[in-house]
Design a protein around this motif. Structure first.
Motif, short mmCIF file in Angstrom:
data_model
loop_
_atom_site.label_atom_id
_atom_site.label_comp_id
_atom_site.label_asym_id
_atom_site.label_seq_id
_atom_site.Cartn_x
_atom_site.Cartn_y
_atom_site.Cartn_z
N HIS A 1 0.83 -1.21 0.00
CA HIS A 1 0.00 0.00 0.00
C HIS A 1 0.87 1.26 0.00
CE1 HIS A 1 -3.66 -2.11 0.13
NE2 HIS A 1 -3.80 -2.27 1.43
N ARG A 2 1.90 1.27 0.83
CA ARG A 2 2.76 2.45 0.90
C ARG A 2 3.47 2.69 -0.43
NH1 ARG A 2 6.35 2.80 6.01
NH2 ARG A 2 6.53 4.88 5.15
N ALA A 3 3.91 1.62 -1.06
CA ALA A 3 4.56 1.76 -2.36
C ALA A 3 3.58 2.31 -3.39
CB ALA A 3 5.12 0.42 -2.82
N ALA A 4 2.35 1.82 -3.38
CA ALA A 4 1.33 2.28 -4.33
C ALA A 4 1.03 3.77 -4.13
CB ALA A 4 0.06 1.46 -4.19
N LEU A 5 1.01 4.22 -2.89
CA LEU A 5 0.74 5.63 -2.63
C LEU A 5 1.86 6.54 -3.14
CD1 LEU A 5 -0.74 5.30 0.95
CD2 LEU A 5 -1.98 5.91 -1.13
N GLU A 6 3.04 6.00 -3.34
CA GLU A 6 4.17 6.79 -3.84
C GLU A 6 4.27 6.80 -5.37
OE1 GLU A 6 7.67 5.37 -1.88
OE2 GLU A 6 6.88 5.89 0.10
N TRP A 7 3.52 5.94 -6.05
CA TRP A 7 3.60 5.88 -7.51
C TRP A 7 3.33 7.22 -8.19
CZ3 TRP A 7 0.21 0.90 -8.13
CH2 TRP A 7 0.95 -0.22 -7.73
N PRO A 8 2.28 7.95 -7.85
CA PRO A 8 2.06 9.23 -8.53
C PRO A 8 3.22 10.20 -8.36
CG PRO A 8 0.06 8.56 -7.41
CD PRO A 8 1.15 7.62 -6.96
N ALA A 9 3.81 10.24 -7.17
CA ALA A 9 4.95 11.14 -6.96
C ALA A 9 6.16 10.69 -7.76
CB ALA A 9 5.30 11.19 -5.48
N THR A 10 6.35 9.39 -7.87
CA THR A 10 7.51 8.86 -8.58
C THR A 10 7.38 9.02 -10.09
OG1 THR A 10 7.83 7.22 -6.83
CG2 THR A 10 8.91 6.78 -8.93
N TYR A 11 6.21 8.72 -10.63
CA TYR A 11 6.07 8.65 -12.08
C TYR A 11 5.34 9.83 -12.72
CZ TYR A 11 7.58 3.89 -11.19
OH TYR A 11 8.29 2.79 -10.78
N LEU A 12 4.71 10.69 -11.94
CA LEU A 12 3.91 11.77 -12.54
C LEU A 12 4.29 13.17 -12.09
CD1 LEU A 12 0.33 10.24 -12.23
CD2 LEU A 12 1.85 10.16 -14.20
N ALA A 13 4.64 13.35 -10.86
CA ALA A 13 4.69 14.68 -10.25
C ALA A 13 5.58 15.68 -10.97
CB ALA A 13 5.12 14.57 -8.79
N ALA A 14 6.70 15.25 -11.49
CA ALA A 14 7.65 16.20 -12.07
C ALA A 14 7.13 16.82 -13.38
CB ALA A 14 8.99 15.53 -12.32
N GLU A 15 6.60 16.01 -14.28
CA GLU A 15 6.25 16.52 -15.60
C GLU A 15 4.75 16.48 -15.92
OE1 GLU A 15 8.51 14.17 -18.29
OE2 GLU A 15 10.42 14.70 -17.37
N HIS A 16 3.99 15.74 -15.16
CA HIS A 16 2.58 15.54 -15.47
C HIS A 16 1.72 15.89 -14.25
CE1 HIS A 16 3.90 13.50 -19.09
NE2 HIS A 16 4.78 12.86 -18.34
N VAL A 17 1.78 17.15 -13.88
CA VAL A 17 1.11 17.61 -12.66
C VAL A 17 -0.41 17.46 -12.75
CG1 VAL A 17 0.75 19.58 -11.14
CG2 VAL A 17 2.99 19.20 -12.18
N THR A 18 -0.99 17.81 -13.87
CA THR A 18 -2.45 17.73 -14.01
C THR A 18 -2.91 16.29 -13.98
OG1 THR A 18 -2.39 19.74 -15.34
CG2 THR A 18 -4.42 18.49 -15.37
#
Length: 146
Positions: A70-87
């Motif tokens: 669960h903790r790893a899944a909650l970090e996926w958006p930060a790892t794979y999206l946050a830098a370039e795909h904010v929306t």
């Protein structure tokens, strides 16, 4: 993968509030143990706010492997999206929160304003796709929920 994000969010919400609660509770530096109660003749320890006389519901703890997942899944958006795909990260986060709380994603998008419903779904789908591609690239196994 979306189901795993929703399950992780539900687990997070089930944990209740965490962290400091300000000055709403006063804690004494001394916590009496069961032996202290017996030595002082205080009787059995009781919870001050438990005046109903009912048993509290038993809360089962998840196995450590599930909590780690669960903790790893909650970090996926930060790892794979946050830098370039904010929306995409924001729409995916809104969708996950709505699913976890059993609210309407359409209603949440409408209440937010500023984005068309169809675009919100496209951003959500793009976020899920980018996370999926990133997980596959990194060799992360994702459990499929039935």
């Amino acid at each position: 993968m979306g189901e795993q994000l929703v399950a992780a969010m539900r687990w997070t919400l089930s944990q209740g509030p965490v962290g400091p609660r300000g000055v709403s509770h006063v804690r004494l530096p001394f916590a009496a143990t069961f032996d202290d109660h017996l030595d002082e003749g205080w009787g059995l320890p009781e919870a001050a706010d438990d005046d109903r006389g009912e048993d509290r519901p038993l809360k089962l703890m998840l196995p450590p492997a599930v909590v780690s997942r669960h903790r790893a899944a909650l970090e996926w958006p930060a790892t794979y999206l946050a830098a370039e795909h904010v929306t995409s990260a924001r729409m995916l986060g809104l969708w996950v929160a709505c699913k976890a709380e059993k609210r309407s994603f359409d209603g949440a998008v409408k209440a937010r304003g500023g984005i068309v419903r169809a675009h919100a779904y496209r951003y959500r789908d793009k976020g899920l796709t980018l996370i999926s591609i990133g997980l596959a690239r990194d060799g992360v196994a994702v459990e499929v929920f039935a």
